[in-house]
Design a protein around this motif. Structure first.
Motif, short mmCIF file in Angstrom:
data_model
loop_
_atom_site.label_atom_id
_atom_site.label_comp_id
_atom_site.label_asym_id
_atom_site.label_seq_id
_atom_site.Cartn_x
_atom_site.Cartn_y
_atom_site.Cartn_z
N SER A 3 0.82 -1.21 0.00
CA SER A 3 0.00 0.00 0.00
C SER A 3 0.86 1.26 0.00
O SER A 3 0.58 2.22 -0.72
CB SER A 3 -0.93 0.00 1.22
N GLN A 4 1.91 1.25 0.81
CA GLN A 4 2.82 2.41 0.85
C GLN A 4 3.48 2.63 -0.52
O GLN A 4 3.59 3.76 -0.98
CB GLN A 4 3.88 2.20 1.93
N ARG B 185 0.89 4.02 -3.04
CA ARG B 185 0.56 5.43 -2.81
C ARG B 185 1.71 6.33 -3.26
O ARG B 185 1.50 7.40 -3.83
CB ARG B 185 0.24 5.69 -1.33
N TYR B 186 2.94 5.89 -3.01
CA TYR B 186 4.09 6.69 -3.41
C TYR B 186 4.19 6.76 -4.93
O TYR B 186 4.41 7.84 -5.50
CB TYR B 186 5.37 6.11 -2.81
N SER C 20 1.86 9.14 -6.56
CA SER C 20 2.21 10.57 -6.45
C SER C 20 2.92 11.06 -7.71
O SER C 20 3.01 12.27 -7.95
CB SER C 20 3.10 10.81 -5.23
#
Length: 203
Positions: free
Chosen positions: A145-146, A149-150, A153
């Protein structure tokens, strides 16, 4: 108390890069800066060491703008190139979002090395200095998930190794061993030392 000598204003640094990060860092030296994109080819033969890759690409970038830079009084051309190396594999800029995810999954929870090459050429004399710096970076253990999300961006897509330590990507990094600015893409202290070989005393 004695004052620091002012930089020599007769010298102009010509940065052979359009990288906003390198432009910001080279400005710390307090000298006039001209930016000239190099458009130099970045292909290298298989089997080259990371040190040889970054030094060769830095040299190519500097030499690609040398003729144009010669029209500027006191020009010193600065070329630089950065790569990320994990398990002997060179990780360049990701091809797309999926490639960025793949890179970050490989880097998660592990240490890797960042190499940045540096080439300075004095336009008037042709005198050249080429070198590199290496820094070890340790990533946090990242969840899917991290990473998603990164990557969403958009930040990783134009960066070697799919992260930028000076931006949001700083939150992915556990620690480094070496010079922070080598990871960003321009080892400023080393550049100042290299420029001193051309008679410049900085700051």
């Amino acid at each position: 108390m004695s004052q620091l000598a002012a930089p020599d204003r007769r010298v102009t640094l010509v940065l052979a890069s359009t990288s906003p990060r390198r432009q910001q860092l080279i400005g710390l030296l307090g000298l006039p800066v001209e930016v000239m994109p190099s458009h130099a080819g970045e292909d290298t033969p298989d089997g080259w060491s990371p040190e040889r890759i970054v030094e060769e690409l830095s040299r190519r970038k500097a030499e690609a703008v040398l003729e144009r830079a010669g029209e500027i009084e006191g020009a010193i051309v600065v070329g630089s190139d950065t790569i990320v190396v994990l398990d002997g594999d060179v990780l360049g800029k990701p091809r797309d979002a999926d490639d960025a995810v793949s890179m970050l999954k490989r880097l998660s929870g592990r240490g890797h090395e960042v190499f940045t090459g540096l080439c300075c050429i004095q336009a008037a004399s042709g005198r050249k200095m080429v070198s590199h710096r290496r820094t070890r970076v340790f990533m946090r253990e990242l969840t899917e998930s991290q990473i998603a999300r990164y990557v969403a961006s958009g930040e990783p897509l134009d960066k070697a190794g799919a992260y930028g330590i000076q931006e949001i990507g700083a939150m992915l990094v556990d620690r480094i061993e070496g010079d922070f600015f080598t990871v960003v893409g321009l080892p400023v202290s080393h550049l100042a030392s290299q420029l001193s070989e051309f008679g410049l005393e900085l700051p």
